[in-house]
Design a protein around this motif. Structure first.
Motif, mmCIF file in Angstrom:
data_model
loop_
_atom_site.group_PDB
_atom_site.id
_atom_site.type_symbol
_atom_site.label_atom_id
_atom_site.label_comp_id
_atom_site.label_asym_id
_atom_site.label_seq_id
_atom_site.Cartn_x
_atom_site.Cartn_y
_atom_site.Cartn_z
ATOM 1 N N GLU A 7 46.425 8.432 -34.373
ATOM 2 C CA GLU A 7 47.563 7.985 -35.192
ATOM 3 C C GLU A 7 48.803 8.843 -34.915
ATOM 4 O O GLU A 7 48.677 9.943 -34.342
ATOM 5 C CB GLU A 7 47.168 8.078 -36.669
ATOM 6 N N LEU A 55 47.960 26.605 -30.336
ATOM 7 C CA LEU A 55 47.185 25.400 -30.609
ATOM 8 C C LEU A 55 46.090 25.747 -31.612
ATOM 9 O O LEU A 55 45.399 26.756 -31.491
ATOM 10 C CB LEU A 55 46.558 24.893 -29.303
ATOM 11 N N VAL A 56 45.941 24.894 -32.600
ATOM 12 C CA VAL A 56 44.905 25.118 -33.606
ATOM 13 C C VAL A 56 43.767 24.129 -33.356
ATOM 14 O O VAL A 56 44.011 22.937 -33.173
ATOM 15 C CB VAL A 56 45.480 24.909 -35.024
ATOM 16 N N ARG A 106 50.647 17.304 -28.173
ATOM 17 C CA ARG A 106 50.398 18.752 -28.193
ATOM 18 C C ARG A 106 49.144 19.090 -27.378
ATOM 19 O O ARG A 106 49.141 20.042 -26.598
ATOM 20 C CB ARG A 106 50.232 19.201 -29.645
ATOM 21 N N LEU A 145 52.761 20.249 -40.949
ATOM 22 C CA LEU A 145 53.856 21.158 -40.616
ATOM 23 C C LEU A 145 55.105 20.853 -41.432
ATOM 24 O O LEU A 145 55.770 21.751 -41.947
ATOM 25 C CB LEU A 145 54.194 21.053 -39.121
ATOM 26 N N ILE A 151 49.177 13.031 -34.907
ATOM 27 C CA ILE A 151 47.845 13.627 -34.957
ATOM 28 C C ILE A 151 47.680 14.769 -33.956
ATOM 29 O O ILE A 151 46.760 15.593 -34.063
ATOM 30 C CB ILE A 151 46.752 12.531 -34.744
ATOM 31 N N ARG A 155 49.216 5.438 -29.291
ATOM 32 C CA ARG A 155 48.844 5.109 -30.666
ATOM 33 C C ARG A 155 48.101 3.781 -30.610
ATOM 34 O O ARG A 155 48.696 2.756 -30.261
ATOM 35 C CB ARG A 155 50.096 4.930 -31.521
#
Ligand SMILES: Nc1ncnc2c1ncn2[C@@H]1O[C@H](COP(=O)(O)OP(=O)(O)OP(=O)(O)O)[C@@H](O)[C@H]1O
Ligand SMILES: [Mg+2]
Length: 615
Positions: A269, A239-240, A276, A478, A272, A412
């Protein structure tokens, strides 16, 4: 004189090689008399036995008259006076002839085979079973026990002969047979067929016995799914960023642990990083000993009520079957009609269940599941959920205060339904909501993501190009990063979706075509549905499945397959022109119908295909 009589799967008499025509039997009683005697040892019974068996409700005089008449008519049908003999208190079938029946033959062959224990003798014996005993007399009391005995014998020789396919056909709820087939598929490297077999076992057990697969089957299934962990598929990347969001989520989790549950509203959105982030939270909770559940709404499921929750419950019970035993019978029955994984009769339409019953049953299960630590329930894509699900989530959320439940809802905002908006407003009003609105990643974070994909730091030109287009949206970052060529150039700078399209186009047919159909069908597909939709034979369909898993486009979810990312599915659907899309929906409706999919799903596709009448 030589007489052969068939009683298994049919009734037929062959005299000296000539079959008696079917219309020879002008009276049902006379045929019954012959069948009864044919099954008797030595083909002889005492008259009282015959009369008691065939006409137990009659007075003695009437019985005797019936017997004489039946014997007379039977002689006429069989074309021989000596065929049925009533003498000295007994009734006999062709005492002076050689009579052979398929039942005798089957019984002596099975006796022999089972005594020897030789599998090939068992297979040989099994082949002599022509079908159930006297299928045209299903209610004849005198045949019931014998029919069962013969059926059990058949199952036994199938088992000893290791004829697993046949055994499953004869007894769909035989776990051992299913397990043998699952193991054989897995050993042959066919994980998809193994998963499908497990699903069939699950369905058969729930339908026929109202139980779930036992521990041995579950263990085998988990082994198969693990084995399907696709070689070459990249492990999930770290995870970033998102430290702030995680920290706030941890606070909500901590409060819930102390009995102050709430609802985490995760919005943002497409692409986004909602899913994750929630997954990261889910695995943290899991490691800290929390119970976790997750389900996702998918609009292609149409209006199937409670679908995301049913999915979550299914998965929960797959992992923790003991929970079904810890709730009341009433709750179990209500859940059984919702979820396939719960023991119970054939699923009723969930819509037909009283709402209150569903709400309280689900709450009960969640409470039991939350155990000592607490429960995290993650429902993804609630913007696409049916109203019943949203109502249920709202109810559960309000019950969360005294219980240790943290509900996490991802959606969303631009696609919210009015029902979801209302629920969010209500939760905010009651101070039950904790909001996490996900913003694009920072440039440095984007850089870290690109580096993960490329394996080294991107040049500043590459970073600029991707940053320019994706603006910190992780999904597009990505996708674009994976198009960077050896020269460091981003291959498809024309637009965001084109980046996805380009990757898809590189897949080639038939994978792409099959994926398009799967995308139209949406939601989750089991192996049978996937095969039918693909229009390919099974081996090719499974090969395509392998490719799609390896490319990271599909993933295994329980006993089904689904798209790893919604945006990929969207991209596939978007590529079709409106008329192609409508046609594809109609085709999906027809093929899913053939594959026995839920009527609501079939109806959804007929509607989407402009065929309201069929829906
Ligand atoms: N912080 C992050 N670190 C690493 N990868 C991330 C991060 N956020 C998202 N991703 C990756 O980006 C892609 C899109 O993220 P995700 O699926 O979570 O988006 P989403 O908001 O759920 O989108 P949607 O609305 O379409 O469901 C996924 O491949 C995900 O693994
Ligand atoms: Mg998502």
């Amino acid at each position: 004189m030589n007489v052969r009589i068939r009683l298994l799967g049919d009734f037929r008499v062959v005299v000296d090689g000539r079959p008696l025509p079917g219309d020879a039997w002008t009276s049902r009683r006379s045929a019954e008399l012959v069948k009864l005697l044919a099954l008797a040892p030595g083909r002889r019974l005492r008259r009282e036995q015959v009369m008691e068996a065939l006409w137990p409700e009659l007075a003695p005089d009437a019985m005797a008259a019936n017997l004489h008449k039946a014997a007379h008519l039977a002689r006429r049908s069989l074309g021989a006076d000596e065929s049925v003999v009533l003498a000295s208190g007994s009734a006999a079938l062709w005492p002076a002839a050689t009579v052979a029946t398929d039942v005798d033959r089957f019984e002596s062959a099975t006796d022999h085979a089972l005594a020897s224990g030789d599998p090939s003798a068992c297979r040989e014996a099994a082949s002599l079973y022509g079908g159930e005993l006297l299928p045209d007399d299903p209610y004849a009391e005198w045949a019931l026990r014998r029919r069962d005995e013969l059926h059990l014998r058949h199952l036994e020789v199938l088992r000893r002969g290791e004829l697993w396919e046949e055994l499953v056909r004869a007894d769909p709820a035989d776990e051992e047979a299913h397990r043998a087939l699952i193991a054989a598929h897995a050993a042959a490297g066919n994980g998809h067929a193994a998963i499908r077999q497990f699903r069939r076992l699950q369905d058969a057990l729930s339908r026929e016995l109202g139980v779930r697969p036992g521990p041995a089957s579950m263990a085998l299934y988990r082994q198969v799914v693990t084995g399907l962990a696709v070689p070459g598929h990249a492990p999930r990347r770290a995870l970033v960023g998102r430290e702030m969001e995680l920290a706030r989520a941890r606070v909500a989790l901590g409060l819930a642990a102390e009995g102050a549950g709430s609802v985490l509203l995760v919005s943002g959105e497409p692409g986004i990083g909602k899913t994750r982030l929630c997954e990261a939270l889910l695995s943290e909770a899991d490691e800290a000993g929390w119970a976790t559940m997750h389900g996702a709404a998918r609009e292609a499921e149409g209006a199937v009520p409670y679908a995301p929750v049913v999915g979550a419950i299914d998965r929960l019970l797959l992992d923790r079957p003991e929970l079904a035993g810890a709730i009341t019978e009433g709750a179990r029955a209500a859940l059984a009609s919702l979820a396939t994984a719960i023991p119970g009769s054939a699923p009723a339409s969930p819509a037909a269940l009283p709402r209150q019953q569903v709400l309280s049953a689900v709450t009960q299960l969640l409470t039991v599941a939350s155990g000592d630590r607490g429960l995290l329930l993650f429902v993804d894509d609630v913007h696409a959920a049916d109203d019943a699900t949203i109502g249920l989530v709202h109810y559960v959320a309000r019950a969360s205060r005294p219980s240790r439940l943290l509900a996490v809802l991802a959606f969303r905002p631009a696609e919210m339904s009015p029902a979801l908006e209302q629920v969010c407003t209500s939760l905010r009003g009651q101070r039950l909501a904790c909001e996490l609105e996900l913003m694009p990643l920072a440039r440095a974070e984007s850089q870290a993501m690109i580096q993960q994909v490329m394996g080294h730091a991107p040049s500043s030109a590459t970073l600029d190009a991707i940053w320019e287009l994706a603006g910190g949206n992780p999904f597009f970052t990505l996708e674009l990063a994976s198009t960077v060529g050896p020269d460091g150039l981003v291959a498809v700078p024309a637009g965001l979706y084109q980046a996805v399209d380009a990757r898809l186009a590189s897949l080639g047919r038939p994978l792409l075509g099959v994926l398009e159909r799967a995308a139209i069908a949406g939601g989750e597909l089991d192996a049978d549905e996937f095969t039918v939709l693909s229009g390919l034979d099974e081996a090719n369909a499974f090969a395509v499945l392998d490719d799609a898993l390896a490319a990271g486009l599909l993933e295994v979810s329980g006993t089904a397959y689904r798209f790893r990312h919604r945006l990929v599915r969207d991209a596939l659907v978007r590529k079709l022109a409106p008329h192609q899309r409508a046609a594809a929906h109609r085709e999906a409706a027809e093929r899913l119908g053939e594959a026995g999919a839920a009527p609501a799903r079939v109806a959804y596709h007929f509607l989407a295909g402009g065929r309201g009448g069929h829906a």
